[in-house]
Write a protein that holds these residues in place. Structure first.
Motif, PDB file in Angstrom:
ATOM      1  N   PHE A  94       0.802  -1.228   0.000  1.00 37.32           N
ATOM      2  CA  PHE A  94       0.000   0.000   0.000  1.00 37.32           C
ATOM      3  C   PHE A  94       0.840   1.286   0.000  1.00 37.32           C
ATOM      4  O   PHE A  94       0.347   2.355   0.294  1.00 37.32           O
ATOM      5  N   GLY A 153       1.816   5.654  11.981  1.00 37.70           N
ATOM      6  CA  GLY A 153       1.375   4.643  11.029  1.00 37.70           C
ATOM      7  C   GLY A 153       0.132   3.945  11.541  1.00 37.70           C
ATOM      8  O   GLY A 153      -0.331   4.201  12.664  1.00 37.70           O
ATOM      9  N   GLY A 154      -0.399   3.044  10.706  1.00 35.57           N
ATOM     10  CA  GLY A 154      -1.592   2.311  11.082  1.00 35.57           C
ATOM     11  C   GLY A 154      -1.361   1.476  12.328  1.00 35.57           C
ATOM     12  O   GLY A 154      -2.267   1.302  13.155  1.00 35.57           O
ATOM     13  N   SER A 155      -0.151   0.971  12.490  1.00 36.88           N
ATOM     14  CA  SER A 155       0.118   0.114  13.645  1.00 36.88           C
ATOM     15  C   SER A 155      -0.001   0.915  14.937  1.00 36.88           C
ATOM     16  O   SER A 155      -0.590   0.438  15.917  1.00 36.88           O
ATOM     17  N   ASN A 158      -3.703   1.639  15.470  1.00 29.08           N
ATOM     18  CA  ASN A 158      -4.431   0.441  15.916  1.00 29.08           C
ATOM     19  C   ASN A 158      -4.086   0.099  17.371  1.00 29.08           C
ATOM     20  O   ASN A 158      -4.950  -0.319  18.151  1.00 29.08           O
ATOM     21  N   HIS A 194      -4.643  -7.256   9.123  1.00 25.49           N
ATOM     22  CA  HIS A 194      -3.197  -6.980   9.068  1.00 25.49           C
ATOM     23  C   HIS A 194      -2.583  -7.584  10.326  1.00 25.49           C
ATOM     24  O   HIS A 194      -2.982  -7.281  11.445  1.00 25.49           O
ATOM     25  N   GLY A 249     -10.924  -2.727   3.891  1.00 27.91           N
ATOM     26  CA  GLY A 249      -9.856  -2.786   2.901  1.00 27.91           C
ATOM     27  C   GLY A 249      -8.745  -3.683   3.402  1.00 27.91           C
ATOM     28  O   GLY A 249      -7.729  -3.197   3.908  1.00 27.91           O
ATOM     29  N   THR A 251      -5.539  -6.109   3.668  1.00 26.85           N
ATOM     30  CA  THR A 251      -4.226  -5.908   3.060  1.00 26.85           C
ATOM     31  C   THR A 251      -4.041  -6.825   1.851  1.00 26.85           C
ATOM     32  O   THR A 251      -3.507  -6.408   0.827  1.00 26.85           O
ATOM     33  N   ASP A 276     -10.420  -0.749  11.198  1.00 27.92           N
ATOM     34  CA  ASP A 276      -9.078  -0.563  10.645  1.00 27.92           C
ATOM     35  C   ASP A 276      -9.250  -0.263   9.156  1.00 27.92           C
ATOM     36  O   ASP A 276      -9.344  -1.166   8.332  1.00 27.92           O
ATOM     37  N   ALA A 278      -7.057   1.453   7.457  1.00 26.79           N
ATOM     38  CA  ALA A 278      -5.727   2.017   7.189  1.00 26.79           C
ATOM     39  C   ALA A 278      -5.584   2.364   5.709  1.00 26.79           C
ATOM     40  O   ALA A 278      -5.154   3.451   5.360  1.00 26.79           O
ATOM     41  N   ASP A 305      -4.688   5.495   7.297  1.00 28.55           N
ATOM     42  CA  ASP A 305      -3.302   5.867   6.989  1.00 28.55           C
ATOM     43  C   ASP A 305      -3.300   6.876   5.851  1.00 28.55           C
ATOM     44  O   ASP A 305      -3.670   6.530   4.721  1.00 28.55           O
ATOM     45  N   HIS A 307      -0.586   7.897   4.708  1.00 25.99           N
ATOM     46  CA  HIS A 307       0.574   7.507   3.895  1.00 25.99           C
ATOM     47  C   HIS A 307       0.328   6.262   3.049  1.00 25.99           C
ATOM     48  O   HIS A 307       1.254   5.673   2.516  1.00 25.99           O
ATOM     49  N   LYS A 308      -0.931   5.873   2.946  1.00 29.09           N
ATOM     50  CA  LYS A 308      -1.248   4.799   2.010  1.00 29.09           C
ATOM     51  C   LYS A 308      -1.940   5.441   0.801  1.00 29.09           C
ATOM     52  O   LYS A 308      -1.305   6.111   0.007  1.00 29.09           O
TER      53      LYS A 308
END
Ligand SMILES: Cc1ncc(COP(=O)(O)O)c(C=O)c1O
Length: 470
Positions: A94, A153-155, A158, A194, A249, A251, A276, A278, A305, A307-308
């Motif tokens: 992504f 970030g998504g992590s 989350n 994810h 969505g 991964t 999520d 992301a 995210d 940045h995705k």
């Protein structure tokens, strides 16, 4: 009193204004030229890593060298030493080709270097980030009580969701951790989630065993019946369910879990619902497509995210929740050295990070320059890119395994193409395009995702030719 003047600033670190301007102008031109070469060149790295490691060893940092030389060396090595997200034939994970306003934002952030921990240090920057968070929350139909922050970030976002869910699930969690609960904690997401959720469970101290990976329905969506069964079983065994995570969505396949069904179960079971989104959350930008995420407004929290699919530079995610009280409970701290300590306002009191970079300017400038309409057009365009890939692959005997309305295709080559992983390796090694191998509902597939906003029809043709010829 000593009136001797101080030594001058170290010029290699703080050059004089004329030298700084000269190098900055030179760098701008060098980067533009490198970008043109990268967009036309191979997508995968071509560098000899043995040689590169030997070069690195020579940097023992004993003798300083001119900055320009080091910059030129770094640009050249990056040009040949990474997978190129800015290449329009990158159909990969992504990671985006970064949009230009976001790149400009990074220049501003690097120049002013604001500290976003507290609103007293950076009043304008903190207010600007909250404004963007509210604008995104509004697109998700969250009410005026929505709050949130930018994360790396998504992590991280989350992880924040799990900490909020735990904090909300027991008044003593804050003081006693998981010992507050009457039994082992459990939370639920689909087996196509994810997998960073496992690391998140570990970090949060609930243990990796707290994550229940729920069956999918044969088309990659979390099966609501299986979800309810898992919760019921766990309760009967004395465990304490705290959160459901629906993925908008996935991964591997760009599939959206049934958001309303998950919200119904979360409500009935009194559990935190986190979405999520992301990657998929970006479709909120498109007026035509945002309905795909209907039900997201019922979540307690959301990850998106930037940045995705919104194509900011790396390290830019959004956490949104309507529970400002839980963020404050989870992340409060008190110290006299901070310039301000306003609960609900100062980011260091509401989020995982303390010192923080000015991330929100990236999305702010992208939105300011393109509007929701422009970001929506970027999203719709990616889906069209994937439609074109799909048409061409089907016409040349491929089958499509996933049924995603988004910009990810899981494609199965004709039997004559042989092993999927070997095929992907050949395509990647050729440098002609970049795709990933994965599995979807038990089948080996080639995962093709439109992440680059400048992919043209010639790039689609180049991808399909590489997939069919190699
Ligand atoms: C659905 C989903 N959630 C979370 C993540 C993790 O996000 P990040 O890599 O920004 O930490 C990803 C990354 O691909 C993802 O696809």
């Amino acid at each position: 009193m000593n009136s001797k003047s101080l030594p001058g600033a170290v010029p290699a670190l703080f050059p004089n204004p004329a030298e700084r301007a000269r190098i900055e102008d030179w760098l701008t031109l060098e980067l533009a030229a490198a970008r043109r070469r990268v967009q036309a060149g191979p997508v995968a790295p071509t560098i000899d890593m043995l040689q590169f490691r030997a070069e690195l060893e020579r940097f023992d940092f004993a003798e300083p060298q001119p900055l320009e030389g080091a910059l030129r060396w770094a640009i050249e090595r990056l040009e040949h030493g990474i997978v190129q997200m800015s290449n329009p034939r990158y159909f990969g994970l992504f990671n985006p080709g970064a949009n230009f306003p976001a790149q400009c934002a990074d220049r501003l952030a690097a120049s002013f270097n604001p500290q976003l921990a507290s609103s007293a240090s950076s009043p304008v920057a903190v207010a600007l980030e909250s404004h963007v968070i509210r604008a995104v929350a509004q697109r998700a139909a969250f009410g005026g009580d929505a709050t949130g922050h930018f994360a790396t970030g998504g992590s991280e976002a989350n992880y924040t969701a799990l900490i909020c869910a735990l904090t909300g699930a027991h008044p003593n969690f804050s003081a006693d951790g998981v010992r507050a609960f009457a039994g082992p904690v459990k939370f639920y997401t689909s087996r196509d989630c994810h997998i960073a959720w496992l690391k998140i469970a570990h970090q949060a101290g609930v243990g990796r065993g707290a994550l229940r990976l729920v069956e999918t329905d044969g088309s990659g969506r979390m099966d609501p019946d299986a979800l309810l069964r898992a919760i019921t079983e766990d309760r009967a065994a004395g465990a304490v369910p705290v959160m459901i995570v629906a993925t908008a969505g996935t991964t591997g396949a760009g599939v959206i879990d049934p958001l309303h069904a998950c919200a119904d179960i979360a409500k009935q079971q009194a559990l935190w619902l986190h979405v999520d989104a992301a990657w998929g959350g970006a479709v909120l930008a498109s007026n035509r497509l945002r309905g795909l995420l209907a039900g997201i407004e019922r979540a307690d929290s959301i990850t998106i995210d930037a940045h995705k699919w919104l194509a900011t530079t790396m390290g830019c995610a959004i956490f949104i929740s309507r529970r400002a009280d839980l963020l404050s409970q989870a992340f409060h701290a008190s110290t006299s050295f901070m310039p301000s300590s306003i609960s609900g306002v100062d980011p260091y009191l509401n989020s995982v990070q303390w010192s923080r970079r000015f991330l929100g300017l990236r999305l702010f400038l992208a939105l300011a320059a393109a509007g929701w309409e422009g970001l929506g057009a970027h999203i719709e365009r990616s889906i069209e890119v994937i439609e074109r890939v799909k048409e061409r692959l089907i016409a040349s005997g491929w089958r499509i395994a996933n049924d995603s309305p988004l910009a990810v295709l899981d494609a199965i080559p004709p039997a004559a193409a042989g092993d999927v992983r070997a095929l992907v390796q050949r395509v990647v090694a050729s440098g002609r395009a970049w795709v990933a191998p994965t599995t979807f509902e038990g089948q080996n597939v080639v995962r093709i995702c439109a992440t680059n906003g400048e992919t043209a029809i010639a790039d689609v043709d180049a991808l399909v030719a590489a997939l069919n010829e190699l």
